[in-house]
Design a protein around this motif. Structure first.
Motif, mmCIF file in Angstrom:
data_model
loop_
_atom_site.group_PDB
_atom_site.id
_atom_site.type_symbol
_atom_site.label_atom_id
_atom_site.label_comp_id
_atom_site.label_asym_id
_atom_site.label_seq_id
_atom_site.Cartn_x
_atom_site.Cartn_y
_atom_site.Cartn_z
ATOM 1 N N ILE A 553 0.849 -1.191 0.000
ATOM 2 C CA ILE A 553 0.000 0.000 0.000
ATOM 3 C C ILE A 553 0.885 1.242 0.000
ATOM 4 O O ILE A 553 1.811 1.366 0.810
ATOM 5 C CB ILE A 553 -0.944 0.015 1.214
ATOM 6 C CG1 ILE A 553 -1.896 -1.190 1.158
ATOM 7 C CG2 ILE A 553 -1.743 1.320 1.264
ATOM 8 C CD1 ILE A 553 -2.794 -1.320 2.381
ATOM 9 N N VAL A 554 0.591 2.143 -0.917
ATOM 10 C CA VAL A 554 1.317 3.413 -1.035
ATOM 11 C C VAL A 554 0.323 4.534 -0.789
ATOM 12 O O VAL A 554 -0.785 4.522 -1.337
ATOM 13 C CB VAL A 554 1.946 3.573 -2.432
ATOM 14 C CG1 VAL A 554 2.739 4.874 -2.524
ATOM 15 C CG2 VAL A 554 2.811 2.376 -2.775
ATOM 16 N N LEU A 555 0.691 5.498 0.044
ATOM 17 C CA LEU A 555 -0.203 6.627 0.308
ATOM 18 C C LEU A 555 0.614 7.907 0.448
ATOM 19 O O LEU A 555 1.626 7.943 1.150
ATOM 20 C CB LEU A 555 -1.032 6.400 1.581
ATOM 21 C CG LEU A 555 -2.086 7.466 1.914
ATOM 22 C CD1 LEU A 555 -3.300 6.832 2.602
ATOM 23 C CD2 LEU A 555 -1.538 8.594 2.784
ATOM 24 N N THR A 556 0.174 8.921 -0.230
ATOM 25 C CA THR A 556 0.752 10.256 -0.077
ATOM 26 C C THR A 556 -0.337 11.261 -0.381
ATOM 27 O O THR A 556 -1.508 10.894 -0.574
ATOM 28 C CB THR A 556 1.964 10.459 -1.006
ATOM 29 O OG1 THR A 556 2.614 11.687 -0.683
ATOM 30 C CG2 THR A 556 1.546 10.477 -2.473
ATOM 31 N N THR A 557 0.020 12.542 -0.433
ATOM 32 C CA THR A 557 -0.985 13.573 -0.668
ATOM 33 C C THR A 557 -0.830 14.191 -2.044
ATOM 34 O O THR A 557 0.161 13.958 -2.743
ATOM 35 C CB THR A 557 -0.878 14.669 0.404
ATOM 36 O OG1 THR A 557 -1.993 15.555 0.306
ATOM 37 C CG2 THR A 557 0.418 15.468 0.230
ATOM 38 N N ASP A 558 -1.809 14.984 -2.427
ATOM 39 C CA ASP A 558 -1.714 15.779 -3.645
ATOM 40 C C ASP A 558 -1.090 17.140 -3.355
ATOM 41 O O ASP A 558 -0.332 17.680 -4.151
ATOM 42 C CB ASP A 558 -3.093 15.955 -4.298
ATOM 43 C CG ASP A 558 -4.154 16.427 -3.310
ATOM 44 O OD1 ASP A 558 -3.869 16.494 -2.095
ATOM 45 O OD2 ASP A 558 -5.285 16.707 -3.747
ATOM 46 N N HIS A 559 -1.406 17.680 -2.190
ATOM 47 C CA HIS A 559 -0.903 18.992 -1.790
ATOM 48 C C HIS A 559 -1.242 19.209 -0.319
ATOM 49 O O HIS A 559 -2.059 18.496 0.261
ATOM 50 C CB HIS A 559 -1.536 20.109 -2.640
ATOM 51 C CG HIS A 559 -3.044 20.049 -2.688
ATOM 52 N ND1 HIS A 559 -3.843 20.326 -1.600
ATOM 53 C CD2 HIS A 559 -3.897 19.713 -3.693
ATOM 54 C CE1 HIS A 559 -5.115 20.179 -1.915
ATOM 55 N NE2 HIS A 559 -5.180 19.792 -3.187
ATOM 56 N N ILE A 560 -0.620 20.214 0.275
ATOM 57 C CA ILE A 560 -0.968 20.579 1.639
ATOM 58 C C ILE A 560 -2.379 21.163 1.636
ATOM 59 O O ILE A 560 -2.935 21.433 0.569
ATOM 60 C CB ILE A 560 0.045 21.583 2.212
ATOM 61 C CG1 ILE A 560 0.031 22.888 1.390
ATOM 62 C CG2 ILE A 560 1.443 20.980 2.260
ATOM 63 C CD1 ILE A 560 0.864 23.996 1.991
ATOM 64 N N PRO A 561 -2.971 21.385 2.812
ATOM 65 C CA PRO A 561 -4.363 21.877 2.836
ATOM 66 C C PRO A 561 -4.518 23.321 2.365
ATOM 67 O O PRO A 561 -4.956 24.202 3.117
ATOM 68 C CB PRO A 561 -4.773 21.695 4.300
ATOM 69 C CG PRO A 561 -3.523 21.642 5.076
ATOM 70 C CD PRO A 561 -2.517 21.002 4.170
ATOM 71 N N TYR A 562 -4.116 23.558 1.114
ATOM 72 C CA TYR A 562 -4.350 24.830 0.430
ATOM 73 C C TYR A 562 -3.958 26.030 1.291
ATOM 74 O O TYR A 562 -2.865 26.101 1.833
ATOM 75 C CB TYR A 562 -5.812 24.941 -0.003
ATOM 76 C CG TYR A 562 -6.154 24.141 -1.233
ATOM 77 C CD1 TYR A 562 -5.306 24.104 -2.325
ATOM 78 C CD2 TYR A 562 -7.331 23.407 -1.300
ATOM 79 C CE1 TYR A 562 -5.619 23.386 -3.465
ATOM 80 C CE2 TYR A 562 -7.659 22.679 -2.432
ATOM 81 C CZ TYR A 562 -6.805 22.671 -3.512
ATOM 82 O OH TYR A 562 -7.115 21.961 -4.623
ATOM 83 N N ALA A 563 -4.898 26.985 1.423
ATOM 84 C CA ALA A 563 -4.575 28.228 2.119
ATOM 85 C C ALA A 563 -4.635 28.100 3.637
ATOM 86 O O ALA A 563 -4.344 29.066 4.343
ATOM 87 C CB ALA A 563 -5.541 29.324 1.669
ATOM 88 N N TYR A 564 -4.988 26.921 4.132
ATOM 89 C CA TYR A 564 -5.159 26.766 5.572
ATOM 90 C C TYR A 564 -3.833 26.448 6.259
ATOM 91 O O TYR A 564 -3.720 25.500 7.038
ATOM 92 C CB TYR A 564 -6.183 25.673 5.855
ATOM 93 C CG TYR A 564 -7.600 26.071 5.512
ATOM 94 C CD1 TYR A 564 -8.404 26.727 6.438
ATOM 95 C CD2 TYR A 564 -8.132 25.816 4.254
ATOM 96 C CE1 TYR A 564 -9.706 27.099 6.123
ATOM 97 C CE2 TYR A 564 -9.426 26.189 3.931
ATOM 98 C CZ TYR A 564 -10.210 26.832 4.878
ATOM 99 O OH TYR A 564 -11.495 27.206 4.562
ATOM 100 N N THR A 565 -2.839 27.254 5.975
ATOM 101 C CA THR A 565 -1.530 27.017 6.576
ATOM 102 C C THR A 565 -1.544 27.285 8.077
ATOM 103 O O THR A 565 -0.734 26.734 8.816
ATOM 104 C CB THR A 565 -0.462 27.894 5.909
ATOM 105 O OG1 THR A 565 -0.916 29.262 5.900
ATOM 106 C CG2 THR A 565 -0.235 27.457 4.464
ATOM 107 N N GLU A 566 -2.484 28.130 8.521
ATOM 108 C CA GLU A 566 -2.553 28.405 9.956
ATOM 109 C C GLU A 566 -2.992 27.168 10.731
ATOM 110 O O GLU A 566 -2.673 27.033 11.919
ATOM 111 C CB GLU A 566 -3.509 29.579 10.236
ATOM 112 C CG GLU A 566 -4.977 29.266 10.122
ATOM 113 C CD GLU A 566 -5.511 29.289 8.698
ATOM 114 O OE1 GLU A 566 -6.717 29.085 8.508
ATOM 115 O OE2 GLU A 566 -4.706 29.517 7.769
ATOM 116 N N VAL A 567 -3.707 26.254 10.064
ATOM 117 C CA VAL A 567 -4.075 24.988 10.699
ATOM 118 C C VAL A 567 -2.818 24.186 11.013
ATOM 119 O O VAL A 567 -2.649 23.646 12.117
ATOM 120 C CB VAL A 567 -5.018 24.178 9.783
ATOM 121 C CG1 VAL A 567 -5.145 22.734 10.272
ATOM 122 C CG2 VAL A 567 -6.390 24.841 9.721
ATOM 123 N N MET A 568 -1.921 24.114 10.028
ATOM 124 C CA MET A 568 -0.686 23.374 10.227
ATOM 125 C C MET A 568 0.170 24.022 11.309
ATOM 126 O O MET A 568 0.778 23.343 12.138
ATOM 127 C CB MET A 568 0.070 23.290 8.901
ATOM 128 C CG MET A 568 -0.742 22.631 7.790
ATOM 129 S SD MET A 568 -0.005 22.801 6.155
ATOM 130 C CE MET A 568 1.434 21.755 6.314
#
Length: 675
Positions: A553-568
């Motif tokens: 099983i391989v899993l990764t993302t397409d991108h970070i959560p867009y403009a919600y960088t303050e969440v990170m």
């Protein structure tokens, strides 16, 4: 008595009587008529001067205001953004003097200023959503998909209210009596021709001035003539010229960077060589195919093909390693998880994901850059090992072109008899997936073609859809096949991250309610719980079908959560570095048969997934023909980001500031950085 107001009739005032001949006074430069004519000419000249000044200053103002807001300053190279505004201003002057109706010309000026302003404001919104600037003409047909999430657009606008108001100033002024109606009188042909010529001369002058900054990649000269980089073009050439360059690319073909190739002499590689080390012994021969680059170059008359062939012959291939063929013959499930990041994972809330991240191949320095094209760009990088083209939705475009994806897992495994299917719990046609995925060999199944979305009690579709629901509906359709390769594009983690607009966040509210975060961060974690539940369900179903041990099983993302960088930032507990750290992510490569984790410390990124998996599956490929590198090989590392910053084993380079951050005590020179 005659009224004093009654005119006295005499022969002198009888109009029917012969009148004495009037002597025409000699015209004097100070006479009333001459003075009036001169005043009229001066007034007309003044009106034209006002119009000229307004048009040019307005466009220069827009570029200056945008740059100060977007980049926090104005670099030396960005002076070209102001220079290229000059010919654009002259073109507008000529346009608004053509009609004989002053009111029409005034309205036309306001409309033209508004259209130009909207291009600037569209860039502000697009960057606020996708963290990259837009090539508007290349993105026709898909750029509007940003509007599918109006709350994201409003969020971007709300974060840039001051910028929007400032950018509207020229338009608002154009709607006032600032310019007199006389400014919009029809211009004489010599006037209009003069400004059209002025437009051409200024444009050519700006292009010639680029030679001042000619050297180096991503210089203003390079961006105008060769390299397509929307972000750098907007920054160094300006919004107006970047938009015109994009239109030029669409109409006449995209700019192509000159390949730097040494005198062409194809390297002969012995593909049979085996280097035997002490214990354990494994094959370390180059990952190449038997390709005669010299003959290919000699057979073509296309200079680009010849140059590319010469370049590829000089690329250093990666070598096979101790992990080559480790998963040979196994089934493969590849998941691109929408908006996924390490900050969606915890040992308590997402135990399945946490375990898979830490018990398979553990990639400690993995990055998922924000590629052009949003989700589609991320998928393109994940699946093809290539960097998405700037200004183009590469996956969609490749499907339209019928690109041969010979080295992709889908094509390679399909040729080996695998059942190859792709699933998406979103629209079948979105981002042109109905064209691109079948072209890659997938049987593509999504909402609108073979996939039944989850419905609410009222019969409406949930938004976003549940990843758990997708696993429950699909795994049994392929898990008994021998062998199979299945791709998933999930959607539960999609914006927006609110409990009102995201049905998956609302569904899992109780689980996250007590977390010590803002509602936005809690909503982000909540919707990603559906991915956790989906992975638990997937593993359970594979185990029940008896195929878990035969599957990787391989899993990764397409991108970070867009403009919600303050969440990170909030979940991380500090403000993440925006150039590098923001894009650190997790890559899962996991099999239940792995007895202990394998730690991979070298920097790697999304384009490295394909060659890494080809190596693990023991599939022959030519590593020179894929930009990504096998992350398990001993090759030099190189991780590149959208803004052309990069990481290698010796350090990090910030392209925006031109700063080198060494990670070792080795003193590398500028020549190394330039190369």
């Amino acid at each position: 008595m005659e009224s004093p107001l009654t005119p006295i009739y005499t022969a002198e005032n009888d109009l029917t009587s012969p009148q004495p001949e009037r002597v025409q006074s000699e015209s004097k430069p100070w006479s009333r008529n001459a003075h009036a004519g001169k005043h009229s000419a001066n007034r007309k000249q003044s009106n034209n001067t006002m119009l000229v000044a307004f048009c040019i200053v307005s466009l220069v103002f827009l570029e200056l205001a945008f740059h100060l807001s977007a980049f926090g300053g104005f670099s030396g190279e960005a002076i070209f953004a102001l220079l290229f505004a000059l010919p654009a201003g002259c073109a507008i002057i000529a346009l608004v003097k053509i009609s004989p109706w002053p009111l029409f010309n005034h309205i036309l000026l306001s409309l033209l200023i508004l259209v130009v302003t909207l291009f600037f404001e569209a860039q502000v919104v697009y960057y606020g959503v996708f963290k990259t600037y837009m090539a508007p003409f290349s993105m026709l047909g898909v750029a509007g998909q940003a509007l599918d999430w109006l709350s994201m657009v409003w969020l971007s606008i709300s974060q840039n209210v001051v910028t929007f108001i400032v950018l509207l100033i020229p338009f608002l002024l154009s709607c006032t009596p600032l310019l007199s109606r006389g400014s919009f009188e029809r211009g004489r042909i010599p006037f209009i021709v003069a400004f059209l010529i002025c437009t051409l001369i200024l444009q050519l002058g700006c292009v010639a001035a680029l030679n001042i900054s000619k050297s180096g990649m991503y210089s203003p000269y390079d961006l105008f003539h060769n390299t397509v980089s929307t972000d750098f073009s907007v920054k160094k050439l300006g919004v107006i010229e970047s938009t015109l360059l994009d239109a030029r690319d669409v109409l006449f073909g995209r700019r192509i960077s000159e390949l730097i190739v040494d005198d062409f002499e194809a390297e002969v590689i012995d593909t049979t060589e085996e280097i035997i080390v002490e214990e354990p012994a494994f094959d370390t021969s180059p990952q190449v195919l038997d390709i005669d680059f010299a003959t290919l170059a000699a057979q073509t008359t296309d200079e680009t093909v010849a140059g590319l062939t010469g370049y590829l012959s000089q690329v250093t291939p990666t070598n096979k390693n101790e992990y080559t063929g480790m998963f040979e013959g196994k089934n493969v499930i590849f998941i691109t998880a929408e908006g996924f990041s390490p900050y969606a994972v915890s040992e308590t809330l997402t135990p399945t994901l946490h375990s898979m991240i830490n018990s398979g191949f553990v990639f400690e320095n993995y990055y998922s850059p924000e590629w052009y094209g949003s989700t589609s760009g991320g998928e393109y990088a994940n699946l093809t090992g290539l960097i998405p083209a700037d200004g183009v939705v590469s996956l969609k475009h490749s499907g339209e072109l019928g690109t041969n994806w010979y080295f992709t897992l889908s094509e390679k495994l399909l040729a080996q008899g695998y059942k190859v299917t792709g699933y998406h719990n979103g629209s079948y046609t979105y981002y042109g997936r109905d064209v691109s995925f079948p072209n890659m060999g997938f049987e593509w199944i999504a909402d609108g073609s073979g996939y039944d979305p989850e419905l609410s009690e009222s019969g409406g579709k949930y938004w976003p859809q549940s990843d758990l629901w997708m696993m429950e509906q699909t795994v049994n359709k392929y898990s008994q096949s021998d062998p199979f390769y299945t791709y998933y594009m999930t959607i539960s983690g999609h914006v927006e991250y609110t409990f009102d607009d995201n049905s998956m966040s609302a569904r899992n509210f109780d689980t996250v309610a007590s977390l010590p975060y803002s509602d936005t961060s809690k909503a982000y974690i909540a919707c990603n719980l559906e991915l956790e539940y989906a992975m638990k369900s997937l593993i359970g179903q594979l185990e029940a079908a008896g195929t878990l041990d035969d599957t990787v099983i391989v899993l990764t993302t397409d991108h970070i959560p867009y403009a919600y960088t303050e969440v990170m930032d909030e979940i991380a507990g500090y403000s993440l570095d925006r150039t590098f750290e923001l894009y650190e992510n997790d890559l899962i490569v996991w099999s239940s048969t792995m007895e202990e984790p394998v730690y991979v410390t070298r920097p790697c990124e999304s384009i490295d997934i394909l060659p890494t998996m080809l190596n693990l599956l023991g599939i022959d490929f030519d590593s020179r023909l894929i930009i990504g590198r096998d992350a398990l090989s001993d090759a030099d590392t190189f991780v590149m980001f959208q803004d052309r910053s990069w990481i290698c084993d010796k350090g990090r380079y910030d392209a925006d500031t031109g700063t080198w951050y060494p990670s070792t005590e080795e003193n590398v020179g500028q020549d190394y950085i330039d190369a």
